[in-house]
Design a protein around this motif. Structure first.
Motif, mmCIF file in Angstrom:
data_model
loop_
_atom_site.group_PDB
_atom_site.id
_atom_site.type_symbol
_atom_site.label_atom_id
_atom_site.label_comp_id
_atom_site.label_asym_id
_atom_site.label_seq_id
_atom_site.Cartn_x
_atom_site.Cartn_y
_atom_site.Cartn_z
ATOM 1 N N GLU A 1 -5.126 0.839 -5.260
ATOM 2 C CA GLU A 1 -4.792 0.407 -4.033
ATOM 3 C C GLU A 1 -3.745 -0.631 -4.232
ATOM 4 N N TYR B 1 -0.513 0.626 -5.471
ATOM 5 C CA TYR B 1 0.193 1.291 -4.686
ATOM 6 C C TYR B 1 1.066 0.267 -3.709
ATOM 7 N N ARG B 2 0.139 -0.695 -3.149
ATOM 8 C CA ARG B 2 0.889 -1.478 -2.071
ATOM 9 C C ARG B 2 2.009 -2.236 -2.538
ATOM 10 N N GLU B 3 1.812 -2.885 -3.956
ATOM 11 C CA GLU B 3 3.025 -3.538 -4.645
ATOM 12 C C GLU B 3 4.030 -2.664 -4.943
ATOM 13 N N TYR C 1 4.664 0.368 -3.319
ATOM 14 C CA TYR C 1 5.214 0.797 -2.519
ATOM 15 C C TYR C 1 6.218 -0.198 -1.510
ATOM 16 N N GLY C 2 5.693 -1.590 -1.702
ATOM 17 C CA GLY C 2 6.470 -2.876 -0.947
ATOM 18 C C GLY C 2 7.934 -2.890 -1.849
#
Length: 241
Positions: free
Chosen positions: A37, A40-42, A44-45
């Motif tokens: 997670e 993914y967040r990093e 994705y950003g």
């Protein structure tokens, strides 16, 4: 008793191992999930930011190029149309003004000369008004006279007839005109002349209204730019006024 203790010990160790394995498995799953997670967040950003910037730049460049070309094309057509219209109007004004000025001047000169001659003839009669013209008057008369429009007919209407009619028309206009007889080695020809008051003697071919060179020894037709196969050398010439 000792056997029982061994079994309990083994059971305890197995339980510890099982607990450790379970804890490791649970921790591994939780860590994987948490790491996934977070990653993914990093990711994705970062990916979104980079992709957005790249897409914006490419889209902007493509849009700018297309818009620039479209704007240039539309602007060029609009400018060309306005320039053509303005150029046509300006050219028409200048052309009309120049044409009017030249036409007016030419018409005035010809009208003045013609009116002057007719006025002299009508006012004083024809008896003693014949005179030598100026070069300009002679050229104006040549332009007005229609003798060159007559048709050459062998044995019926030839060079002598052209010359005689031209001379008569000049006489009617108040000008002294000479009849010029040329003699060739095997033949002859007739044309006309004026003794202008400012440019001297000029010879005119009444069939074409051309100014001609005339002198003993020259080729009358060929030296004046005409195609002629026979010998047209001028042996002598006579002017009858």
């Amino acid at each position: 008793m000792r056997k029982t203790i061994s079994i309990l010990t083994l059971t305890f160790v197995f339980a510890l191992l099982l607990t450790a394995y379970y804890s490791h498995h649970i921790g591994s799953l939780d860590g994987y999930k948490a790491g996934y997670e977070a990653g993914y967040r990093e990711g994705y950003g970062v990916g979104y930011t980079y992709g957005n910037h790249t897409g914006f730049t490419q889209g902007y460049n493509a849009g700018f190029k297309s818009g620039n070309e479209t704007g240039y094309s539309i602007g060029y057509r609009a400018g060309f149309s306005e320039g053509e219209c303005a150029g046509y109007e300006r050219g028409y004004e200048i052309g009309y003004s120049t044409g009017f000025k030249n036409g007016n001047l030419t018409g005035f000169n010809l009208g003045y000369e013609s009116g002057y001659l007719h006025g002299v003839i009508d006012g004083a009669g024809r008896g003693f008004t014949i005179r030598d013209p100026t070069y300009k008057e002679a050229m104006n008369f040549v332009e007005i006279d229609q003798t060159d429009k007559n048709k050459y007919v062998e044995r019926t209407y030839t060079c002598i007839n052209f010359a005689a009619d031209f001379k008569m028309n000049a006489f009617k206009a108040g000008y002294r005109c000479g009849l010029v007889y040329l003699e060739f080695p095997k033949g002859a020809h007739t044309l006309v002349c004026f003794n202008t008051t400012d440019m001297g003697l000029i010879f005119i071919e009444p069939q074409t209204d051309s100014i001609m060179k005339v002198d003993v020894g020259i080729h009358y037709w060929r030296d004046n730019g005409y195609l002629y196969l026979d010998d047209d050398t001028i042996v002598r010439y006579i002017i009858v006024w």
